[in-house]
Design a protein around this motif. Structure first.
Motif, short mmCIF file in Angstrom:
data_model
loop_
_atom_site.label_atom_id
_atom_site.label_comp_id
_atom_site.label_asym_id
_atom_site.label_seq_id
_atom_site.Cartn_x
_atom_site.Cartn_y
_atom_site.Cartn_z
N HIS B 281 2.77 -0.45 3.97
CA HIS B 281 2.12 0.48 3.04
C HIS B 281 0.67 0.43 2.82
CE1 HIS B 281 4.25 -1.51 0.01
NE2 HIS B 281 3.43 -1.27 -0.59
N PHE B 282 0.06 1.32 2.37
CA PHE B 282 -1.34 1.44 2.21
C PHE B 282 -1.62 1.68 0.75
CE2 PHE B 282 -0.85 2.33 6.56
CZ PHE B 282 -1.21 1.15 7.18
N THR B 283 -2.61 0.86 0.01
CA THR B 283 -2.66 1.11 -1.43
C THR B 283 -3.95 1.19 -1.86
OG1 THR B 283 -2.50 -1.13 -1.77
CG2 THR B 283 -0.48 -0.12 -1.92
N PHE B 284 -4.28 2.23 -2.81
CA PHE B 284 -5.46 2.02 -3.64
C PHE B 284 -5.23 1.39 -4.94
CE2 PHE B 284 -5.92 5.55 -0.77
CZ PHE B 284 -7.12 5.50 -0.47
N GLY B 323 4.11 8.48 0.85
CA GLY B 323 4.37 7.75 -0.34
C GLY B 323 4.38 8.45 -1.47
N ASN B 324 5.13 7.80 -2.26
CA ASN B 324 5.29 8.56 -3.78
C ASN B 324 4.84 7.66 -4.88
OD1 ASN B 324 5.82 10.39 -5.50
ND2 ASN B 324 7.84 10.29 -5.42
N ASP B 325 3.88 6.77 -4.69
CA ASP B 325 3.05 5.63 -5.62
C ASP B 325 3.97 4.78 -6.11
OD1 ASP B 325 0.85 7.39 -5.62
OD2 ASP B 325 1.55 8.59 -6.94
N HIS B 326 4.82 4.32 -5.20
CA HIS B 326 5.84 3.23 -5.33
C HIS B 326 6.12 2.43 -4.09
CE1 HIS B 326 9.56 4.81 -3.70
NE2 HIS B 326 9.18 5.95 -4.47
N PRO B 327 6.57 1.11 -3.83
CA PRO B 327 6.19 0.43 -2.86
C PRO B 327 7.66 0.56 -2.04
CG PRO B 327 6.81 -0.95 -4.38
CD PRO B 327 6.56 0.40 -5.21
N ILE B 328 8.72 1.31 -2.27
CA ILE B 328 9.98 1.10 -1.49
C ILE B 328 10.10 2.27 -0.55
CG2 ILE B 328 12.41 1.11 -1.83
CD1 ILE B 328 10.89 -1.24 -3.03
N ALA B 370 -10.94 -4.24 6.15
CA ALA B 370 -10.03 -5.52 5.79
C ALA B 370 -8.67 -4.91 5.51
CB ALA B 370 -10.63 -6.40 5.00
N ALA B 371 -8.79 -3.87 4.60
CA ALA B 371 -7.41 -3.53 4.00
C ALA B 371 -6.55 -2.95 4.96
CB ALA B 371 -7.62 -2.39 2.97
N PHE B 372 -7.14 -2.15 6.04
CA PHE B 372 -6.37 -1.56 7.28
C PHE B 372 -7.41 -0.86 8.19
CE2 PHE B 372 -5.69 1.68 3.91
CZ PHE B 372 -5.87 2.55 4.45
N ALA B 373 -7.11 -0.73 9.22
CA ALA B 373 -8.04 -0.33 10.23
C ALA B 373 -7.98 1.24 9.84
CB ALA B 373 -7.59 -0.21 11.64
N GLY B 374 -9.34 1.79 9.53
CA GLY B 374 -9.44 3.04 9.04
C GLY B 374 -9.58 3.40 7.64
N CYS B 414 -9.70 -0.96 -5.93
CA CYS B 414 -9.94 -1.48 -4.43
C CYS B 414 -8.87 -0.93 -3.60
CB CYS B 414 -10.13 -2.76 -4.38
SG CYS B 414 -8.62 -3.84 -4.48
N MET B 415 -9.05 -1.15 -2.14
CA MET B 415 -7.99 -0.80 -0.95
C MET B 415 -7.33 -1.95 -0.69
SD MET B 415 -10.08 2.11 0.81
CE MET B 415 -8.56 2.78 1.62
N SER B 416 -6.02 -1.72 -0.22
CA SER B 416 -5.34 -2.94 -0.15
C SER B 416 -4.08 -2.47 0.85
CB SER B 416 -4.73 -3.77 -1.18
OG SER B 416 -4.14 -4.90 -0.69
N TYR B 417 -3.30 -3.36 1.25
CA TYR B 417 -1.95 -2.92 2.04
C TYR B 417 -1.05 -4.03 1.72
CZ TYR B 417 -1.95 -7.01 5.30
OH TYR B 417 -1.96 -7.99 5.90
#
Lengths: 315, 521
Positions: B281-284, B323-328, B370-374, B414-417
């Motif tokens: 998953h992709f995150t802010f 996604g619903n703002d949690h990582p599961i 770097a976080a994810f392509a795009g 920042c952005m991440s995954y």
């Protein structure tokens, strides 16, 4: 002449040493180190500290540089930090791969470019001359990356004549190797031939306007003889110079072409090493590139002197 | 028209309190004509050519240092793990054949598979397994050090059994042991340039970062596996070079297809795109300890100010889930299915800004591919939606190189995954437990920490599920991560390759594709 060569070699060594300092300083300035790239998102402070100790990264930078220099001076390129493999075992096959591709491109490109350059000079202003110049300028102005992708689109995706992947490995036959490397070779050819051709044309033209050439024509000599025996030898020095520069470019400027065709040369090796922060690999690859550059520049200068009697026998 | 063929209805089978199934299973519908698990017997023969991205000259096959996709795939060709995650996200035996936990889940007994031999002819013993686990324990620089940290003791019970004692109870231990770093080598083994394993293929040539060729292990123990005579791996990091190699038929399969080009690839009749829904998953990320993100109203405003559907369609071309703002992920048996899905709601966002005493909010988002392509494009899409909610989002482009050292866990926003984890507990522990060194939102919630540890040791799955649902709700409503979407793993595979299935853990069937597939004549 010998004295000159020795002097140039000495300067070359100083240049190499400066390059090694710059590269080392550069790798120190880059964010992150090999420990954080190896451990990635799994890094914990404890494992990072432990790995840095294992790899000897906790020593001061100057000490590490001097250790590397000592090894390098004695011909020991050290080990890859990440895999522990000796650098020389990893590096030389890749160096020879890049050299082979450069040689393939040069073997076709140099005679082609010089021949075209002389022809366009002789037929100055003709349709052939103009067409050749337009094509050359087009090839030069397209980035290699784009050229490579264009060639792949036409020759491998649409027609399937040539592989898009320059997949080479030890023990493949010569014809298989030629097939695998033809597209990257063509890309390099398009980029370098144009410049060499235009320089050759300019050099020959500069000579063609001289009085002694006019005399030769007035003597009734054939055009071909005038160009080949009277003009070209006197234009040889600048031609040799531009050829040497372009051969240097074929060896050191192939990073993008190697990426597009996935060719296993030294360019990709260097990119890998930098992105992993594997300092001994970066340093060794950079030194090889720098050495090639220094040597070829030296060859160009010496050739220019050897081909010019006035420089050969200074009063 | 790139809607995922998956529906989100899960096959919630009753939990089987048997030894080999501690995680309730769920079925991923195979959304792939021609790529269902065939009943056909695999055919032997042929050379499988794989074009894999994620390798470098610095690669090593040392299990302690596996971080990238090429070496992980190669390591699974040469070696076996302890436990495998199957295509239904269940822990199934690999070199450990059976397991049992005492109540409290701190004391475990594992049975060793019998009759397995290493490539050098040596029989697999309990000592080999203990040595291989201990590579990641104690004073080690292993990347799996944190994963193995919960293990207090590993000891031999007999020639067939080992006992593992944990510091705290963990009902998911078999899943923990499925981590790809836990590969088995002979006792005392140290020559990582040429690993000896029990895997489906035997070392032939290996040129790190370039290519490798491994040939079949004729005495491989797994049924219907190791079907091809040899596997060639060609390292192709450049995505366009990888795609071209696939399009021109030079390789049989490529991993990590670009979301942008997947629809173009699909037009090619000679290949199939394998789409696996999983936990990636992709995150802010908002740092809950830095202003203005210390105020949960601000965090909620940013969560309501994102248009998830639009982001999924533009950044991932629809190849994923909201996604619903949690990582599961919804593929996880403990997914909180009753938690209301948060939607784009500018009014609610403005309301929360008002609660925080603001009319509008300027924020800076550090973004990089770097976080994810795009990712940078995704940030621009977010900015447009957020503007409608009174949030003035300015994007600070960061270089990809060094992003994880300079920006991640340091920038306020920042952005991440995150790549998926096999269990809810692992995902929640690594990224949201306050003591974790990778708690990348710096979120600290005592109730969460306490319940997380409690649930970890529970063998009663129903009760455990209730707690996990509550934990997801806590993260969603209070946590520092905006999680708009989960991205599918995408591979492209030639139609000549049979036996390919989607897999919830990583690309290439959980990095075990080479041993499972076969080539059509």
């Amino acid at each position: 002449m010998t004295q000159l060569i020795l002097k140039r070699l000495g300067l070359g060594l100083v240049t190499l040493w400066l390059v090694s300092v710059l590269i080392f300083a550069g790798t120190q300035l880059l964010p992150g180190d090999i420990a954080s790239t190896i451990l990635g998102q799994n890094a914990t402070p404890e494992s990072l500290a432990r790995l840095r100790t294992e790899l000897g990264l906790d020593a001061p930078a100057v000490v590490r540089y001097l250790q590397w220099l000592k090894g390098f001076a004695t011909g020991d390129l050290g080990q890859s930090l990440a895999s522990g493999q000796p650098v020389s075992a990893l590096l030389w096959p890749r160096f020879w791969a890049t050299m082979a591709l450069a040689a393939y491109a040069a073997a076709i490109g140099v005679p082609l470019a010089v021949g075209l350059g002389i022809l366009t000079a002789v037929r100055r202003g003709s349709l052939f001359d103009r067409a050749a110049n337009v094509l050359a300028l087009t090839a030069v102005s397209l980035p290699e990356y784009f050229l490579g992708l264009l060639l792949i689109l036409v020759f491998s995706v649409q027609t399937n004549w040539l592989p898009s992947l320059a997949d080479t490995y030890p023990g493949m036959g010569f014809s298989a190797w030629i097939e695998a490397t033809t597209l990257p070779m063509l890309t390099l050819l398009l980029v370098t031939v144009a410049q060499m051709m235009r320089m050759t044309r300019t050099a020959v033209l500069a000579v063609m306007d001289r009085a002694y050439i006019e005399t030769a024509f007035l003597k009734g000599l054939q055009t071909r003889r005038v160009v080949l025996c009277h003009a070209t030898p006197n234009a040889a020095a600048p031609i040799a110079n531009v050829v040497a520069f372009n051969v240097a470019y074929l060896i050191t400027g192939v990073v993008l072409v190697e990426a597009v065709f996935n060719y296993n040369g030294l360019g990709r090796f260097l990119v890998d090493a930098v992105s992993k922060r594997d300092f001994p690999l970066v340093q060794a690859a950079a030194m090889v590139f720098a050495a090639v550059y220094v040597l070829l520049n030296m060859v160009a200068d010496i050739a220019a002197i050897a081909l010019n009697p006035r420089l050969r026998h200074p009063r | 028209m790139a809607r995922s063929p998956f529906t989100s209805t899960l096959d919630r089978r009753a939990f089987l309190a048997s030894t080999a199934a501690l995680g309730a299973g769920l079925l991923l519908p195979a959304g792939l004509p021609g790529a269902r698990a065939q009943e056909a017997t695999p055919r032997k023969g042929g050379v499988l050519k794989l074009g894999i991205g994620g390798g470098s000259t610095s690669d090593t096959l040392d299990p302690r240092k596996l971080t990238d996709w090429v070496p992980v795939n190669q390591a699974f060709m040469l070696m076996n793990g302890l436990v495998e995650i199957d295509k239904d996200n269940k822990a199934v035996p690999e070199l450990l054949e059976r397991w049992e936990a005492k109540p409290g889940a701190t004391e475990w007994v594992f049975d060793l598979r019998q009759g397995v031999t290493f490539h050098d002819g040596k029989s697999l013993t309990v000592e080999d397994v203990i040595y291989s686990i201990n590579l990641h324990r104690g004073d080690t620089s292993s990347a799996a050090r944190a994963v193995a940290a919960g293990i207090a003791d590993v000891k031999k019970l007999s020639d067939r059994q080992i006992a593992i004692t944990l510091k705290d109870g963990n009902a998911d231990l078999p899943y923990v042991l499925s981590d790809y770093h836990f590969l088995v080598v002979p006792d005392g083994f140290t020559d990582w340039t040429k690993p000896v394993g029990t895997g489906p293929f035997v070392f032939e040539t290996y040129d790190p970062g370039v290519r490798s060729r491994f040939k079949r292990n004729e005495s491989y123990w797994k049924p219907n596996c190791a079907n091809v005579d040899a596997v060639e791996v060609i390292v192709i990091n450049d995505i366009s070079a990888r795609t071209n190699a696939m399009m021109s038929g030079q390789v049989h399969a490529i991993n990590r297809v670009d979301f942008k080009t997947v629809d173009l690839l699909k037009r090619n009749p000679r290949l199939q795109v394998v789409q696996s829904a999983g936990g990636q998953h992709f995150t802010f990320l908002m740092d809950c300890t830095q202003k203005p993100f210390t105020d949960n109203n601000i965090r909620l405003a940013l969560k309501y100010g994102i248009d998830r559907q639009q982001l999924l369609q533009t950044a991932l071309r629809g190849y994923g889930r909201i996604g619903n703002d949690h990582p599961i992920p919804s593929t996880d048996p403990f997914f909180a299915k009753d938690l209301a899905q948060r939607a784009y709601d500018p009014d609610k966002a403005k309301y929360h800004l008002k609660q925080a005493g603001l009319d509008s909010l300027p924020v800076t988002l550090s973004a990089s591919d770097a976080a994810f392509a795009g990712a940078v494009d995704a940030a621009a899409v977010y900015r447009t939606a957020a503007a409608g909610a009174g949030i003035d989002l300015s994007i600070k482009r960061e270089p990809a190189d060094g992003y994880w050292d300079n920006v991640w866990m340091k920038a306020p926003f920042c952005m991440s995954y995150w790549g998926g984890r096999p269990t809810a507990d692992q995902m929640l522990s690594i990224a949201y437990q306050s003591s974790s060194s990778q708690n990348d939102t710096h979120w600290k919630n005592e109730e969460f920490d306490k319940l997380l540890v409690e649930a970890r040791a529970m063998l009663d799955q129903t009760k455990r599920g209730e707690i996990y649902a509550h934990l997801q709700e806590l993260i969603s409503n209070d946590g520092g991560a905006v999680i708009p979407m989960f991205g599918d793993y995408l591979d492209a595979v030639s139609t000549k390759v049979k036996g390919v299935t989607p897999h919830p853990m990583f690309n290439f069937m959980g990095a075990r594709l080479a041993e499972k597939v076969w080539l059509d004549a």
